[in-house]
Design an enzyme around this catalytic site. Structure first.
Site, mmCIF file in Angstrom:
data_model
loop_
_atom_site.group_PDB
_atom_site.id
_atom_site.type_symbol
_atom_site.label_atom_id
_atom_site.label_comp_id
_atom_site.label_asym_id
_atom_site.label_seq_id
_atom_site.Cartn_x
_atom_site.Cartn_y
_atom_site.Cartn_z
ATOM 1 N N GLU A 132 49.269 131.980 7.054
ATOM 2 C CA GLU A 132 49.013 131.186 8.257
ATOM 3 C C GLU A 132 49.556 129.765 8.095
ATOM 4 O O GLU A 132 49.703 129.257 6.975
ATOM 5 C CB GLU A 132 47.500 131.140 8.511
ATOM 6 C CG GLU A 132 47.036 130.268 9.668
ATOM 7 C CD GLU A 132 47.521 130.743 11.024
ATOM 8 O OE1 GLU A 132 48.735 130.607 11.283
ATOM 9 O OE2 GLU A 132 46.688 131.230 11.808
ATOM 10 N N HIS A 186 46.402 139.880 12.499
ATOM 11 C CA HIS A 186 45.085 140.288 11.989
ATOM 12 C C HIS A 186 44.091 140.511 13.132
ATOM 13 O O HIS A 186 44.260 140.010 14.248
ATOM 14 C CB HIS A 186 44.534 139.235 11.028
ATOM 15 C CG HIS A 186 44.373 137.880 11.668
ATOM 16 N ND1 HIS A 186 43.292 137.550 12.465
ATOM 17 C CD2 HIS A 186 45.162 136.775 11.640
ATOM 18 C CE1 HIS A 186 43.414 136.314 12.893
ATOM 19 N NE2 HIS A 186 44.546 135.813 12.412
#
Length: 316
Positions: A106, A17
């Site tokens: 994550e 990201h």
């Protein structure tokens, strides 16, 4: 479709990201849940630039004009926003699908993160080992490894069943928009890297792209698109880089015997196979000679026992 005829994606591309509020200031994690952390303005721009790079890469082969993309994305806000910006570089007909995939999220660091406590916790992690240390109320990298392994099994089932490849004439590319540690664990699982090798890897930068490309022999390699220098900056050892170069031309299913983490790390005390064979051959020869000697002795004894006894030079 039989496994022998399955159509493999040309590339599997990992994208981290863009810059997030948490990357800019870790204090954001103390008041905002990790999955709700947003991209910064810089992160949005990084994601747009990543989209342009992806499009240029995927469309670079003039012999394959009919290419398509399938996206997988972590459910976190920052990865979803990254994908949204990446998508600006692609027309609708080029994208055959998008799947939000929880297993590539994550690493869970444990709900709200108190800054001072997290700093102390990360110091303990360095002492304990980055792969096995489990954050209080959170996950270890080993936990992430388990769910990424499950995701890969699903990915391979989709490939085996040809669920994603709508048209066999289309060159398919998988793009996985995820997180730094998750991407490293993905590569660890795919290339069968050891825990020690994983702990030597560096985290990718924001919106950095890592490309696994299909080689001529049917195996995937990082060394087709990336240079040796790039791989070294990622933390790959010379042995790992050599393995990637081998994979670029290896035929799928071949076994690379000289990869030290496949054998030598565990059995380096063993005798060399050639010397072992020579020793065994010598022992076999000695056994054969001993058996031959026994047979000769038996034959000699038999001959003597069958001779007539003589008394005064005459047969009795």
């Amino acid at each position: 479709m039989s496994p022998d005829n399955k159509l493999l994606p040309k590339r599997i591309i990992l994208v981290r990201h863009g810059e997030s509020e948490g990357n800019l200031d870790t204090a954001a994690y103390t008041t905002t849940p990790d999955h709700k952390i947003q991209l910064t303005d810089s992160g949005l721009l990084q994601a747009q630039e990543a989209g342009a790079r992806l499009h240029a890469l995927i469309s670079s082969n003039p012999s394959s004009p009919e290419w398509r993309v399938y996206f997988y994305v972590s459910p976190y806000d920052r990865t979803r926003s990254t994908l949204r910006e990446i998508g600006r570089s692609f027309s609708r007909r080029r994208v055959i699908g998008v799947r939000e995939e929880c297993r590539i999220r994550e690493q869970d660091f444990g709900n709200f993160q108190v800054k001072e406590r997290m700093r102390a916790t990360k110091k303990v992690r360095e002492r304990f080992g980055r792969f096995f240390y489990r954050f209080p109320e959170g996950e270890s990298a080993a936990d992430v490894f388990d769910r990424v392994s499950s995701f890969l099994e699903s990915l391979w089932r989709d490939i085996d069943m040809n669920r994603l490849h709508i048209n066999p004439s289309h060159e398919l590319n998988f793009v996985i928009v995820s997180h730094g540690l998750t991407s490293r664990v993905f590569l660890m699982k795919w290339f069968k890297w050891s825990v020690e090798q994983f702990e030597g890897l560096n985290n990718p930068g924001n919106s950095e792209i890592r490309v696994m490309e299909l080689g001529q022999g049917g195996d995937y390699s990082l060394a087709i698109h990336h240079t040796e220098e790039e791989l070294a900056t990622w933390g790959l050892s010379p042995e790992m880089i050599a393995d990637q170069k081998w994979r670029a031309n290896a035929h799928k299913g071949e076994w690379k015997e000289d990869c030290k983490w496949y054998f030598g790390d565990f059995f380096d005390h063993m005798a060399d196979s050639d010397k072992e064979c020579e020793t065994e051959a010598t022992e076999d020869r000695e056994e054969e000679e001993e058996e031959e000697g026994k047979r000769v002795n038996l034959l000699t004894s038999s001959e003597y026992s069958n001779e007539p006894e003589l008394y005064n030079g005459q047969c009795c």
